[in-house]
Design a protein around this motif. Structure first.
Motif, short mmCIF file in Angstrom:
data_model
loop_
_atom_site.label_atom_id
_atom_site.label_comp_id
_atom_site.label_asym_id
_atom_site.label_seq_id
_atom_site.Cartn_x
_atom_site.Cartn_y
_atom_site.Cartn_z
N THR A 153 -38.73 -20.64 -16.39
CA THR A 153 -39.82 -20.48 -15.82
C THR A 153 -40.33 -21.05 -14.78
N GLU A 154 -40.08 -22.29 -14.68
CA GLU A 154 -40.36 -23.26 -13.48
C GLU A 154 -39.24 -23.06 -12.34
N PHE A 155 -38.07 -23.03 -12.88
CA PHE A 155 -36.96 -22.63 -11.89
C PHE A 155 -37.21 -21.42 -10.91
N PHE A 156 -37.71 -20.38 -11.78
CA PHE A 156 -37.93 -19.18 -11.09
C PHE A 156 -39.03 -19.01 -10.28
N LYS A 157 -40.05 -20.04 -10.57
CA LYS A 157 -41.10 -20.18 -9.70
C LYS A 157 -40.94 -20.70 -8.30
N GLU A 158 -39.83 -21.58 -8.56
CA GLU A 158 -39.43 -22.41 -7.29
C GLU A 158 -38.33 -21.34 -6.41
N HIS A 159 -37.76 -20.34 -7.20
CA HIS A 159 -36.74 -19.57 -6.75
C HIS A 159 -37.15 -18.14 -7.02
N PRO A 160 -38.18 -17.30 -6.32
CA PRO A 160 -38.53 -16.27 -6.66
C PRO A 160 -37.71 -14.93 -6.40
N LYS A 161 -36.75 -15.21 -5.53
CA LYS A 161 -36.06 -14.22 -5.26
C LYS A 161 -34.72 -14.42 -5.14
N GLY A 185 -21.22 -9.89 -17.20
CA GLY A 185 -21.21 -8.93 -18.38
C GLY A 185 -21.22 -10.01 -19.60
N GLY A 186 -21.04 -10.90 -19.59
CA GLY A 186 -20.99 -11.98 -20.64
C GLY A 186 -22.29 -12.57 -21.04
N VAL A 187 -22.37 -13.51 -22.18
CA VAL A 187 -23.45 -14.04 -22.72
C VAL A 187 -24.31 -14.49 -21.65
N ASP A 188 -23.74 -15.42 -20.95
CA ASP A 188 -24.81 -16.45 -20.11
C ASP A 188 -25.25 -15.77 -19.33
N SER A 189 -24.53 -15.03 -18.05
CA SER A 189 -25.33 -14.34 -16.94
C SER A 189 -25.97 -13.20 -17.29
N SER A 190 -25.77 -12.58 -18.81
CA SER A 190 -26.68 -11.49 -19.17
C SER A 190 -28.08 -12.08 -19.43
N TYR A 191 -28.10 -13.30 -20.09
CA TYR A 191 -29.35 -13.90 -20.71
C TYR A 191 -30.10 -14.40 -19.02
N LEU A 192 -29.16 -14.88 -18.20
CA LEU A 192 -29.79 -15.44 -17.09
C LEU A 192 -30.53 -14.33 -16.33
N LEU A 193 -29.82 -13.03 -16.04
CA LEU A 193 -30.61 -11.81 -15.62
C LEU A 193 -31.86 -11.62 -16.38
N TYR A 194 -31.96 -11.62 -17.55
CA TYR A 194 -33.09 -11.32 -18.57
C TYR A 194 -34.19 -12.33 -18.36
N ALA A 195 -33.84 -13.66 -18.24
CA ALA A 195 -34.62 -14.67 -18.00
C ALA A 195 -35.54 -14.56 -16.59
N ALA A 196 -34.67 -14.29 -15.60
CA ALA A 196 -35.16 -14.21 -14.24
C ALA A 196 -36.09 -13.06 -14.12
N LYS A 197 -35.69 -11.59 -14.60
CA LYS A 197 -36.67 -10.90 -14.61
C LYS A 197 -37.98 -11.04 -15.33
N LYS A 198 -37.86 -11.72 -16.73
CA LYS A 198 -39.03 -11.79 -17.34
C LYS A 198 -40.15 -12.92 -16.89
N SER A 199 -39.43 -13.75 -16.11
CA SER A 199 -40.26 -14.77 -15.30
C SER A 199 -40.88 -14.33 -13.92
N ALA A 259 -39.16 -12.94 -11.46
CA ALA A 259 -38.53 -13.02 -10.02
C ALA A 259 -37.94 -11.70 -9.56
N GLN A 260 -37.73 -11.66 -8.47
CA GLN A 260 -37.03 -10.59 -7.91
C GLN A 260 -35.57 -10.89 -7.88
N VAL A 261 -34.60 -10.08 -8.67
CA VAL A 261 -33.50 -10.38 -9.02
C VAL A 261 -32.54 -9.24 -8.73
N HIS A 262 -31.31 -9.49 -8.23
CA HIS A 262 -30.29 -8.37 -8.09
C HIS A 262 -29.10 -9.06 -8.60
#
Length: 248
Positions: free
Chosen positions: A4-12, A19-33, A35-38
């Motif tokens: 959550t702190e990381f995405f406060k520093e990097h909001p976009k 499509g794997g475990v790690d990048s899938s969770y990263l996308l989820y965490a970014a949105k939940k925090s 952040a504007q994410v693509h």
């Protein structure tokens, strides 16, 4: 640091999405925090179709915008298959993503490297460092086991997805990589998937298939031995079972 702190520093942010475990969770965490994410998925001869299918499904499940970038990965430095092939591959892939992401207004690019990944023997990580790609899961100390736990809690279908390296890893270092070999490897692995096997590899040994399975699947392999041999021998000289079983 927490995510959550990381995405406060990097909001976009832009995320290199496999499509794997790690990048899938990263996308989820970014949105939940918040952040504007693509997400950017690179489709090349190294990725089987099911990875793209999983990426599309996950992006849809969590309502993330995803761009698919077709890339011709069979460049000279890659197809010669040197020991640091991943370096050239990663540079080509991430430069492609960065170019598109910048056009879309994203200046921060993330990948899903986690704290369990060993950077000492991964040439691809050198390329990520050179290109200033950030790895928040690693920066925040999240291990593979922790990411799987959090993914399960979040209801992500990827939480127990087996680790999957690109198709090029099935080809011995120094053996030239061709589209025919990659297609045949994907065909062989798709066939074994259809029989219910998971987390295995079909590795090339000269013109033979060396099959690696987790030990708990060996009995099942022997039960299907005849049909596996009959099918795979239509495109390989010999079918070999590796008794040094696979571990994640």
């Amino acid at each position: 640091m927490k995510l959550t702190e990381f995405f406060k520093e990097h909001p976009k942010v832009a995320v290199a999405f496999s499509g794997g475990v790690d990048s899938s969770y990263l996308l989820y965490a970014a949105k939940k925090s918040g952040a504007q994410v693509h997400a950017y998925y690179v489709k090349s001869a190294f990725q089987p179709q099911f990875e793209l299918d999983d990426a599309k499904r996950l992006a849809k499940d969590i309502s993330i915008d995803m761009t698919i970038l077709p890339v011709d990965i069979l460049q000279k430095d890659v197809i010669s298959n040197p020991s640091n092939r991943c370096y050239y591959c990663k540079r080509h892939i991430f430069q492609t993503i960065m170019q598109q992401a910048h056009q879309d207004g994203y200046t921060v690019l993330l990948d899903g490297t986690n704290a369990s990944d060993d950077s000492s023997d991964r040439p691809g990580m050198v390329a990520l460092k050179e290109l200033s790609v950030l790895s928040p899961l690693r920066l925040c100390g999240l291990t593979k086991a922790e990411i799987r736990r959090r993914s399960k809690e979040a209801g992500l279908f990827t939480w127990n997805k087996p680790a999957y390296a690109c198709l090029a890893t099935r080809i011995p270092t120094g053996h030239p990589i061709t589209s025919d070999i990659l297609e045949r490897t994907e065909w062989a692995e798709n066939y074994l998937f259809s029989l219910g096997f998971t987390d295995f590899r079909v590795r090339l040994l000269e013109n033979s298939a060396r099959l690696q399975f987790p030990k708990e699947q060996l009995e099942q392999v022997l039960q299907h031995r005849k049909q596996i041999v009959q099918t795979l021998k239509t495109r390989y000289d010999h079918i070999l079972l590796d008794l040094e079983v696979r571990h994640e």
